[in-house]
Design a protein around this motif. Sequence first.
Motif, short mmCIF file in Angstrom:
data_model
loop_
_atom_site.label_atom_id
_atom_site.label_comp_id
_atom_site.label_asym_id
_atom_site.label_seq_id
_atom_site.Cartn_x
_atom_site.Cartn_y
_atom_site.Cartn_z
N HIS A 106 0.99 -1.14 0.29
CA HIS A 106 0.14 0.35 0.28
C HIS A 106 0.76 1.54 -0.23
O HIS A 106 0.51 1.87 -0.28
CB HIS A 106 -0.89 -0.21 1.60
N ARG A 107 1.81 1.10 0.85
CA ARG A 107 3.19 1.95 0.45
C ARG A 107 3.36 2.48 -0.70
O ARG A 107 2.89 4.16 -1.38
CB ARG A 107 4.31 2.06 1.44
N VAL A 108 3.08 2.18 -1.60
CA VAL A 108 4.11 2.55 -3.29
C VAL A 108 2.53 2.88 -3.85
O VAL A 108 2.15 3.67 -4.32
CB VAL A 108 4.28 0.86 -3.82
N LEU A 109 1.46 2.40 -3.40
CA LEU A 109 0.32 2.55 -4.66
C LEU A 109 -0.70 3.84 -3.82
O LEU A 109 -0.31 5.08 -4.66
CB LEU A 109 -1.28 1.53 -3.65
N GLU A 110 0.25 4.49 -2.25
CA GLU A 110 -0.32 5.77 -1.78
C GLU A 110 0.91 6.88 -2.11
O GLU A 110 0.83 7.81 -2.68
CB GLU A 110 -0.25 5.87 -0.24
N GLY A 111 1.78 6.33 -3.15
CA GLY A 111 3.32 7.19 -3.42
C GLY A 111 2.45 7.89 -4.30
O GLY A 111 2.51 9.35 -5.32
N MET A 112 2.85 6.34 -5.63
CA MET A 112 1.51 6.87 -6.85
C MET A 112 0.38 7.93 -7.03
O MET A 112 0.76 8.49 -7.88
CB MET A 112 1.45 5.52 -7.31
N ALA A 113 -0.44 7.28 -6.03
CA ALA A 113 -1.66 8.23 -6.01
C ALA A 113 -0.94 9.72 -5.58
O ALA A 113 -1.71 10.94 -6.70
CB ALA A 113 -2.95 8.25 -5.29
N ILE A 114 0.41 9.94 -4.72
CA ILE A 114 0.34 11.14 -4.86
C ILE A 114 1.00 11.65 -5.95
O ILE A 114 0.94 12.64 -6.39
CB ILE A 114 0.83 11.34 -3.81
N ALA B 40 -1.51 13.33 -13.50
CA ALA B 40 -2.51 11.89 -14.26
C ALA B 40 -3.67 11.52 -13.23
O ALA B 40 -3.94 11.37 -11.91
CB ALA B 40 -1.43 11.17 -14.21
N ASN B 41 -4.17 10.30 -14.19
CA ASN B 41 -5.41 9.29 -13.50
C ASN B 41 -5.12 7.95 -13.35
O ASN B 41 -5.98 7.47 -13.48
CB ASN B 41 -6.54 10.23 -14.20
N GLN B 42 -4.08 7.65 -13.83
CA GLN B 42 -3.76 6.92 -14.08
C GLN B 42 -2.65 6.19 -14.00
O GLN B 42 -1.66 7.04 -14.81
CB GLN B 42 -3.56 6.17 -15.93
N GLY B 43 -1.97 5.10 -13.36
CA GLY B 43 -0.63 4.40 -13.18
C GLY B 43 -0.63 3.41 -13.48
O GLY B 43 -1.27 2.02 -14.02
N PHE B 44 0.29 2.87 -13.93
CA PHE B 44 0.70 1.53 -14.01
C PHE B 44 2.21 0.63 -13.37
O PHE B 44 2.96 1.69 -13.15
CB PHE B 44 1.21 1.35 -15.57
N LEU C 251 -8.45 4.71 -3.90
CA LEU C 251 -8.74 4.34 -5.68
C LEU C 251 -9.12 4.29 -6.56
O LEU C 251 -10.29 3.75 -5.66
CB LEU C 251 -7.24 3.13 -5.78
N GLY C 252 -9.43 5.02 -7.43
CA GLY C 252 -11.10 4.91 -8.27
C GLY C 252 -10.98 6.70 -8.86
O GLY C 252 -10.67 7.51 -8.66
N ASN C 253 -12.70 6.75 -8.52
CA ASN C 253 -12.84 7.76 -8.46
C ASN C 253 -12.99 8.44 -7.45
O ASN C 253 -13.63 8.80 -6.68
CB ASN C 253 -14.68 7.85 -9.20
N GLU D 294 -13.42 12.19 -1.64
CA GLU D 294 -14.24 13.10 -1.79
C GLU D 294 -13.77 14.62 -3.03
O GLU D 294 -14.40 15.57 -2.26
CB GLU D 294 -15.41 13.26 -1.12
N SER D 295 -12.62 14.21 -3.18
CA SER D 295 -12.63 15.50 -4.39
C SER D 295 -12.84 15.23 -5.43
O SER D 295 -13.07 13.89 -5.64
CB SER D 295 -10.86 15.34 -4.37
N HIS D 296 -11.92 16.02 -6.20
CA HIS D 296 -11.75 15.29 -7.67
C HIS D 296 -10.90 14.77 -8.34
O HIS D 296 -11.08 14.70 -10.14
CB HIS D 296 -11.73 16.58 -8.91
N PHE D 297 -10.34 14.06 -7.84
CA PHE D 297 -9.32 13.48 -8.11
C PHE D 297 -9.40 12.10 -8.70
O PHE D 297 -9.69 11.01 -7.32
CB PHE D 297 -7.47 13.85 -7.28
N ASN D 298 -9.16 11.62 -9.79
CA ASN D 298 -9.45 9.45 -9.98
C ASN D 298 -8.31 9.26 -10.13
O ASN D 298 -7.48 10.06 -10.86
CB ASN D 298 -10.54 10.19 -11.21
N PHE D 299 -8.10 8.54 -9.47
CA PHE D 299 -6.27 7.94 -10.01
C PHE D 299 -6.84 5.80 -9.85
O PHE D 299 -7.33 5.49 -9.22
CB PHE D 299 -5.87 8.00 -9.15
#
Lengths: 553, 244
Positions: free
Chosen positions: A219-227, A234-238, A265-267, A271-276
Amino acid sequence: MTVEDLRELAEKEQARQAEYEHRILYCSSAGCVSSGCDAVKNELKKAIGELGLSKKCEMIGTGCLGLCGEGPLVFVHSDPTLYQHVDATVARRIVEEHIGQGKKVKENEIDLNDPFFASQKKIVLENMGKINAESIEEYIAADGYEALAKALTEMVPEEVISEIRKAGLRGRGGAGYPTGLKWDIVRKGVADQKYIVCNADEGDPGAFMDRSVLEGDPHRVLEGMAIAGYAVGANQGFIYVRAEYPLAIDRLKTAIKQAERFGLLGNGIFESHFNFRIDIRIGAGAFVCGEETALLRSVMGRRGRPKVRPPYPSEKGLWDKPTVINNVETYANVAPILRNGSGWFAAIGTQKSPGTKVFAIAGNVKRPGLIEVPMGIALRKIVFDIGGGTPEGTTFKAAQAGGPSGGCIPTEHLDIPVDYESLQTVGAMMGSGGMIVIDNTSNMVEVAKYFSEFCMDESCGKCIPCRVGTKHIYMMLDKIVKGEATENDFELLKELCVMVKETSLCGLGQSAPNGVLSTVRFFKDEYLSKLKKSSEGNTHLNESSSVPVVKEA
Amino acid sequence: MSVITFTIDGEQYSAKEGDTILQVARDNKIPIPTLCYLEGLSTFGACRLCVVEIEGSQKLFPACTTKPTESMIVHTNTVKLKKYRKMIVELLASEGNHQCAVCVVNGHCELQDLAYEVELDHVRFPYLFPKKSLDATHKDFVIDRNRCVLCTRCVRVCHEVEAAHVWDIAGRGIDCEIIADLNQPWGTSPSCTSCGKCVRVCPTGALFDKGAAVGEMQKESGFIKFIVNARNKHEWVRTAHEEE
Ligand SMILES: Cc1cc2nc3c(=O)[nH]c(=O)nc-3n(C[C@H](O)[C@H](O)[C@H](O)COP(=O)(O)O)c2cc1C
Ligand code: SF4
Ligand code: SF4
Ligand code: SF4
Ligand code: FES
Ligand code: FES
C-alpha cells in the motif's frame, strides 16, 4: 471515504490490535518462504489453538525482517523478541514457553541491540515486522493513506511538488535524479492525459529491495503513486513488475482491490475531484526492460528496447504523453515525506543525498539480508557492523555496489560515505541497492567475467558497441582467466571498454564495462599475473584470423 | 520559425528549428559517417557511427538524433571520435560473415565504404563466424543474415513506407536476427507485397534480388560448339552430350 472515515478506521484497527496481549509476526517474504516459514506458520497456529491462546495472541504474516540468511524469522511484538532459524519445534516452544509462560526461547533469540539493527534507520521499511502485509486496515492503523488524505484535502499539487523538492528526494532506481524536478516537468507538460509508472523490474542479480517492499508493504507504493498522480495531474498508473515475483504480484493485486474497495483508488478519492487507477503490467524478465524507455515500450505491448533520449519520458512517455517513471523505493518515500514534512526528511542522510537507502547485502558476508541505512554511512559500517564482515578465516577484498554495471570498491576505500556522488568517485555507483561482498577467496578477473557475462546476455542488441562489444569483452576476459591472453589483449580490452562505455545507446551498454574498468583500476595485479608475456609478432590477433595483418603503428 | 546558429568544427552554421546536427552537416558537405540513418525513415540512433562531441558535455551524442541549440559547439572529427568509429566498424566486421569477394554487392556496399572511410586496414578482434541462415523462399528476393548489420532499415521502410511490417527483430544481444512475420519463411509471408523496398535500402548484401548472387549466373559453354558446327556443316542437331 472521508478523512474522518480514515481516522475512524485507524482507531478501530488500533483498538482491535490492543485487545491482544501478544502479536506474533512471522516473516512471510520470499526469503523466509523458501526457508520454510509455511511450516512455522502452521505450527504457530496449531499451538495457539491447542493451548487456547487465540484470545490472547494474534499471529500474522509480515514483511521481510532483514536477516534473511537466518530465516525463518519470527518476531514477538509485545516484548520485542526476534527469533531466528525457527522450525516447527521452535515455533511450538515460542507459543508454549514465551507466550504461555513468559519465558523466552533463549537458544534462538537474536540480540536486538546488535549493530545489525542499531546502525539502521527505517523509513521505507518502517512497517516491516509491524503490520500484516495483506491487510489494508493494518496499513491504515500505521498512518497509511494519511499522506494522500493530506495532499488531497490540504495541499494544491504545486505544494506537493515543492515538498518533495525541499525534501531533496532523489530517484532510488540508480541515477539519483531529483524526483520533485521530474514531477514538476510532467506537471508543466501540456497534454490531455498523463501517466504514472512504477519501475518494479529489479533485474540486478542478487537484489531484492523492491521485491521486499512490494511483498511486505504494497500500500505504501500505491499511496506514493497516487500522490504523484495528484501532483502531476495523472489519473492512470502502471506498475511494471517482473514475472519472477509472483508473491509481490499477488500482494499488489490484493492491495489494489482493497484500496479500490475502500475508495482510496478510483473516482473522487477523499471526496475530491481526483481520480486515480492503477494497473499491473507483468514483465518477462529482461534486465534491459528496467531501463525506462524500454520499460515504457514494454508497457505498451511492444518489444522492450531502449530508445534515444531526449525526448525523455517526462516529455513523451507512454503513448507520447508526459509520464512520471520512478522506482518502487522512490514512491515508498513519498508518503512519509508528506506526513512528517520535508525538513524531517532533509535532515536524514547527507545534504546532497537526503534520506535513507535500502540495500540487499549478499556474497561472502556473515549476515546477508535486507537493510536500510542513512545515506552517507561509511561503507565499512555496512560491511562489518551490519553485515558482520566476511566469513571466519577470510579477509575482505571488495564490495561490489551498483549491480552488474557497478564497480568494486577495495579495502582502501572502505571509509567512503555511501551516497550518489561519493560512490561515483571510485568508479562504482549507487545503483538500485545491490551490494555484494567479496573476500580474498575470489579472483577479481573472474568476478569481472561474471558480471560482463550478465551484461552480454542482457544486451538488447540494438546498438553495435554494446551488442558486439560486450561479446568481445567477455571473450577477452575468458581468455585472460584461461591464461591465454597477452599484454596486447589486455590493452585492447581496456580500449574497448572505454569505447563501449562512451558510445553505447543506453545505460546498460554505457555501464557494462564498469566491472572491468573498476577491477582493472584497483586489482590490476590480478590481471597482469594471468597474462602471457607478449612474444614476437602480432600475438594479439586471433590465430584463426584469415586476413592479412598489418601491425598497428 | 526560429533559426539557430551554432558551430561545427570551428565554422558557424545556421539550422532551422527541428533540424538535426546531421542534416545541417549534410547540407554543408561536412562528412559524418552513418549507417542506420536513412533520409525519409524515422531515426534509430543505434549504429553510433555518427556520434559527435559537444563542448560542455562529457557524453557523446548521435548527430542523427541530436538537435543543435543556440551557440552549441560541435566537433565531428576529433582523434577520439575517429578511433571510436573505426572500432565500431571493426566490431561489425568481426560480427558477421563478410566475405566481400563473393558478395552480391561487392563494390557497392555501405559497410565497405565505411571501412574505407574510417581507414580500417585490419581487424583486431577475433572473427565470430556466426552460423546464420539464408532464406531464398521469396520468388524475387533473398535474405542472407550472414551479412546483416541489424541497421533495421528494412524493418522501418517496410513498416513506415510500405506499411506491410513484414520484418522485425527476434532474439537479443549478439543473437538478434531479422525475421519475416512471426519467423516464417519470407516466401510464405502473406503480408509481403513484394515491393522490393527493403532490398533497395539494405546497406549491405543481406537483402538482394534473386539471380544477382555470385554463383547464381547460369553458364553454358557447350552451345558455342553447336553454333560453329551448325554454320560450318549445316547440321542443326544437338547431340545428347552437348545438351547436358
Ligand atoms: C539497464 C538498466 C536497467 C535498469 N533497471 C532498473 C530497475 O530494475 N529498477 C529501477 O527502478 N530502475 C532501473 N533502471 C533505471 C531506470 O531507467 C530509471 O532511471 C528509473 O526507473 C527512474 O526512477 P527513479 O528516478 O525513481 O530512480 C535501469 C536502468 C538501466 C539502464
Ligand atoms: S546499450 Fe545495449 S541494451 Fe542499451 S540499447 Fe544498446 S544494445 Fe541495447
Ligand atoms: S518486399 Fe516490400 S513488403 Fe516485402 S518485406 Fe520488403 S519492404 Fe516489406
Ligand atoms: S537485412 Fe539489411 S536492411 Fe535489414 S537490418 Fe540487415 S543490414 Fe539492415
Ligand atoms: S525474507 Fe524473511 S527476513 Fe528477509
Ligand atoms: S546514423 Fe546515427 S546512430 Fe546510426
